[in-house]
Design a protein around this motif. Structure first.
Motif, PDB file in Angstrom:
ATOM      1  N   LYS A  35       0.825  -1.219   0.000  1.00 12.40           N
ATOM      2  CA  LYS A  35       0.000   0.000   0.000  1.00 12.40           C
ATOM      3  C   LYS A  35       0.854   1.262   0.000  1.00 12.40           C
ATOM      4  N   THR A  36       2.100   1.117   0.448  1.00  9.33           N
ATOM      5  CA  THR A  36       2.980   2.295   0.515  1.00  9.33           C
ATOM      6  C   THR A  36       4.308   1.986  -0.175  1.00  9.33           C
ATOM      7  N   LYS A  37       5.055   3.063  -0.445  1.00  8.54           N
ATOM      8  CA  LYS A  37       6.376   2.916  -1.063  1.00  8.54           C
ATOM      9  C   LYS A  37       7.275   2.039  -0.200  1.00  8.54           C
ATOM     10  N   SER A  38       7.187   2.232   1.099  1.00  9.56           N
ATOM     11  CA  SER A  38       8.074   1.472   1.980  1.00  9.56           C
ATOM     12  C   SER A  38       7.704  -0.013   1.984  1.00  9.56           C
ATOM     13  N   GLU A  39       6.407  -0.304   1.951  1.00  8.63           N
ATOM     14  CA  GLU A  39       6.002  -1.718   1.842  1.00  8.63           C
ATOM     15  C   GLU A  39       6.513  -2.320   0.536  1.00  8.63           C
ATOM     16  N   ASN A  41       9.126  -1.405  -1.125  1.00  6.55           N
ATOM     17  CA  ASN A  41      10.570  -1.638  -1.011  1.00  6.55           C
ATOM     18  C   ASN A  41      10.900  -2.882  -0.200  1.00  6.55           C
ATOM     19  N   HIS A  42      10.163  -3.080   0.891  1.00  7.06           N
ATOM     20  CA  HIS A  42      10.369  -4.293   1.689  1.00  7.06           C
ATOM     21  C   HIS A  42      10.139  -5.543   0.847  1.00  7.06           C
ATOM     22  N   LEU A  43       9.067  -5.512   0.062  1.00  8.78           N
ATOM     23  CA  LEU A  43       8.755  -6.682  -0.771  1.00  8.78           C
ATOM     24  C   LEU A  43       9.830  -6.901  -1.830  1.00  8.78           C
ATOM     25  N   ARG A  44      10.284  -5.792  -2.408  1.00  8.28           N
ATOM     26  CA  ARG A  44      11.333  -5.903  -3.419  1.00  8.28           C
ATOM     27  C   ARG A  44      12.600  -6.515  -2.844  1.00  8.28           C
ATOM     28  N   SER A  45      12.970  -6.072  -1.634  1.00  5.45           N
ATOM     29  CA  SER A  45      14.194  -6.655  -1.081  1.00  5.45           C
ATOM     30  C   SER A  45      13.970  -8.115  -0.711  1.00  5.45           C
ATOM     31  N   LEU A  46      12.758  -8.433  -0.261  1.00  5.55           N
ATOM     32  CA  LEU A  46      12.469  -9.845   0.033  1.00  5.55           C
ATOM     33  C   LEU A  46      12.539 -10.679  -1.252  1.00  5.55           C
ATOM     34  N   SER A  47      12.100 -10.104  -2.360  1.00  4.46           N
ATOM     35  CA  SER A  47      12.082 -10.846  -3.621  1.00  4.46           C
ATOM     36  C   SER A  47      13.497 -11.159  -4.100  1.00  4.46           C
ATOM     37  N   LEU A  48      14.483 -10.462  -3.526  1.00  4.72           N
ATOM     38  CA  LEU A  48      15.872 -10.751  -3.918  1.00  4.72           C
ATOM     39  C   LEU A  48      16.399 -12.023  -3.272  1.00  4.72           C
ATOM     40  N   SER A  49      15.763 -12.444  -2.163  1.00 11.51           N
ATOM     41  CA  SER A  49      16.228 -13.697  -1.544  1.00 11.51           C
ATOM     42  C   SER A  49      15.580 -14.874  -2.270  1.00 11.51           C
ATOM     43  N   LEU A  62       1.868   0.726  -6.773  1.00 13.18           N
ATOM     44  CA  LEU A  62       1.208   0.541  -5.480  1.00 13.18           C
ATOM     45  C   LEU A  62      -0.222   0.068  -5.682  1.00 13.18           C
ATOM     46  N   GLY A  63      -0.642  -0.821  -4.795  1.00 12.00           N
ATOM     47  CA  GLY A  63      -2.007  -1.312  -4.868  1.00 12.00           C
ATOM     48  C   GLY A  63      -2.137  -2.520  -5.780  1.00 12.00           C
ATOM     49  N   GLU A  64      -1.076  -2.808  -6.546  1.00 14.25           N
ATOM     50  CA  GLU A  64      -1.145  -3.987  -7.404  1.00 14.25           C
ATOM     51  C   GLU A  64      -0.580  -5.190  -6.671  1.00 14.25           C
ATOM     52  N   LYS A  65      -1.136  -6.339  -7.003  1.00 17.55           N
ATOM     53  CA  LYS A  65      -0.725  -7.524  -6.271  1.00 17.55           C
ATOM     54  C   LYS A  65       0.442  -8.232  -6.942  1.00 17.55           C
ATOM     55  N   LEU A  82       5.112 -10.509   6.796  1.00 14.80           N
ATOM     56  CA  LEU A  82       4.104  -9.627   6.201  1.00 14.80           C
ATOM     57  C   LEU A  82       3.276  -8.925   7.269  1.00 14.80           C
ATOM     58  N   ARG A  83       2.908  -9.702   8.309  1.00 21.07           N
ATOM     59  CA  ARG A  83       2.074  -9.119   9.367  1.00 21.07           C
ATOM     60  C   ARG A  83       2.827  -8.040  10.124  1.00 21.07           C
ATOM     61  N   LYS A  84       4.118  -8.297  10.368  1.00 15.75           N
ATOM     62  CA  LYS A  84       4.932  -7.327  11.087  1.00 15.75           C
ATOM     63  C   LYS A  84       4.953  -5.986  10.348  1.00 15.75           C
ATOM     64  N   LEU A  85       5.011  -6.075   9.024  1.00 16.00           N
ATOM     65  CA  LEU A  85       5.082  -4.843   8.227  1.00 16.00           C
ATOM     66  C   LEU A  85       3.698  -4.341   7.828  1.00 16.00           C
ATOM     67  N   ASN A  86       2.665  -5.069   8.296  1.00 11.41           N
ATOM     68  CA  ASN A  86       1.299  -4.669   8.018  1.00 11.41           C
ATOM     69  C   ASN A  86       0.956  -4.714   6.524  1.00 11.41           C
ATOM     70  N   ILE A  87       1.615  -5.611   5.809  1.00 13.61           N
ATOM     71  CA  ILE A  87       1.368  -5.735   4.367  1.00 13.61           C
ATOM     72  C   ILE A  87       0.164  -6.650   4.123  1.00 13.61           C
ATOM     73  N   THR A  88      -0.749  -6.163   3.319  1.00 11.39           N
ATOM     74  CA  THR A  88      -1.949  -6.940   3.006  1.00 11.39           C
ATOM     75  C   THR A  88      -1.591  -8.168   2.177  1.00 11.39           C
TER      76      THR A  88
END
Ligand code: ARG
Ligand code: ZN
Length: 419
Positions: A35-39, A41-49, A62-65, A82-88
């Motif tokens: 929902k936000t830029k920071s979320e 970014n978190h997902l993007r860095s996770l996708s690198l692992s 933003l807003g796209e799944k 995901l829950r810690k970062l409040n990501i839907t």
């Protein structure tokens, strides 16, 4: 027939249990929505692992799944993160194994008894080679098939040249597919191009007037076969490095190799190889490029999924000097498709609209072989949304390849006008 289906499914489960197929029991595909830029970014860095999580797609905006395949033992950690970062998030596919089995079942029941090619199931590597050999026999004036290299497991890597004889010099278009094993819709699209140009020659002869086409439908045949017979979501080649197997061929090209978006871990889905061109499949494609690079004006690499027309650079956010010219061609493809079916493609440089990843074949084609128009086309997934992922069911193939061909024809014509 329901009974029959049940028997089939059970048979497949038995086979899975007996070790024939990798089991996806308990695997889930999560749908995460930043929902936000920071979320984001978190997902993007996770996708690198990529040793852990298999990001099938990442959110364009933003807003796209985005869809992520997660094995059972990592689901708790993933959900906690995901829950810690409040990501839907939601579970998009909670029965991955059933989906894979259903596809396998459909693949096995739809058999083509006629000689002609049908786009109602995914062809195996052997069928593709036979199809090519038949075409070469039937259309000797139009078609030549040659082996451009060998895979690690010693399969022939075959390319088909479609060329109408004339004394005028012509420009060449190079199309490849199947660099990534599981992206089955890409080889299917490459085959459709061949089918249209050869078997529907009369309808398409304007595309062969000033142009020769070279098509390499399965760059990575070992991986392709492995994804059919053992592990549906296999991406890489099959050469082992220590305890893990396979290199991402699209990180193995010698242009800014290993600079960004590629892993040095052989267990990662984006392993860049031991060194640039450590993989024979990448070498085969390079050598083919090199052998035609003088006349080749357009290199098109077919992948899935996400509906993108990507162009260099993939290693930096800055653009090539000639980006406008490439953008023009890519836009013509995207808008032809939009007009024909309404499907939306995102057009831009790989780094700017998708992610940075160095060592790709597209960057190499422009940067080293100096093929002026170099585009990676990320084809659609099955449902139009991202839900089906690499699983566009066989009955969707026909419409996807037809739609894609409209875009490819438009790009070819645009290249034809430019050079
Ligand atoms: N999905 C493709 C990949 O990850 C995109 C490649 C785009 N090109 C690039 N040079 N990064 O390989
Ligand atoms: Zn790919």
């Amino acid at each position: 027939s329901l009974k029959l289906l049940i028997i089939f499914v059970h048979l497949h489960i038995l086979l899975a249990v007996s070790g024939e197929y990798k089991s996806y029991v308990g695997y889930k595909v999560y749908q995460v929505t930043p929902k936000t830029k920071s979320e984001q970014n978190h997902l993007r860095s996770l996708s690198l692992s990529t040793e852990l999580y298999d990001f099938w797609s990442i959110p364009k905006k933003l807003g796209e799944k985005s869809n992520v395949l997660v094995p059972p033992k990592l689901q708790e950690t993933f959900e906690r993160f995901l829950r810690k970062l409040n990501i839907t998030y939601a579970v998009a596919i909670d029965d991955v194994e059933t989906r894979v089995q259903r596809e396998r079942f459909l693949q096995s029941v739809v058999r083509t008894f006629s000689q002609s090619i049908k786009f109602n199931r995914y062809y195996r590597y052997d069928e593709i080679t036979h199809y090519f050999d038949n075409l070469a026999r039937k259309y000797p004036k139009l078609v030549t098939v040659k082996t451009v290299g060998k895979s690690f497991e010693n399969r022939d890597i075959k390319a088909i040249t479609i060329s109408k004889h004339s004394i005028e010099p012509k420009n060449t278009i190079l199309v490849d597919a199947g660099i990534h094993a599981r992206e089955w819709i890409a080889p299917a699209t490459a085959l459709y191009i061949v089918h249209e140009l050869v078997e529907n020659y009369a309808k398409n002869k304007n595309l062969l007037k000033n142009l020769n086409w070279v098509i390499l439908p399965v760059v990575n045949p070992d991986g392709y076969e492995y994804s059919h017979t053992k592990e549906r979501f296999w991406r890489k080649t099959r050469k082992p490095y220590g305890n893990c197997i396979g290199t991402d061929p699209n990180r193995n090209f010698d242009f800014h190799w290993n600079e960004i978006g590629a892993s040095s871990n052989p267990c990662s889905e984006t392993f860049r190889g031991e060194n640039a061109f450590s993989e024979t499949e990448a070498i085969a494609l390079r050598d083919l490029m090199r052998s035609i690079s003088r006349d080749c004006k357009f290199y098109l690499s077919l992948h899935s999924y996400g509906q993108y027309m990507l162009y260099p650079w993939g290693y930096t956010e800055s653009l090539p000097e000639t980006w406008k010219e490439i953008d023009d061609v890519a836009q013509s493809g995207a808008s032809a498709i939009r007009k024909a079916s309404g499907s939306q493609y995102t057009v831009g440089s790989s780094t700017n609209v998708l992610y940075a990843a160095a060592g790709g074949s597209d960057d190499y084609a422009l940067g080293v072989e100096e093929i002026p128009i170099s585009i990676t086309m990320e084809l659609p997934s099955g449902s139009g949304s991202d839900l089906n992922g690499f699983d566009p069911s066989p009955n969707k193939i026909q419409s996807i390849v037809e739609e894609s061909w409209i875009g490819i024809k438009a790009m070819a014509s645009s290249v034809d006008e430019k050079f």
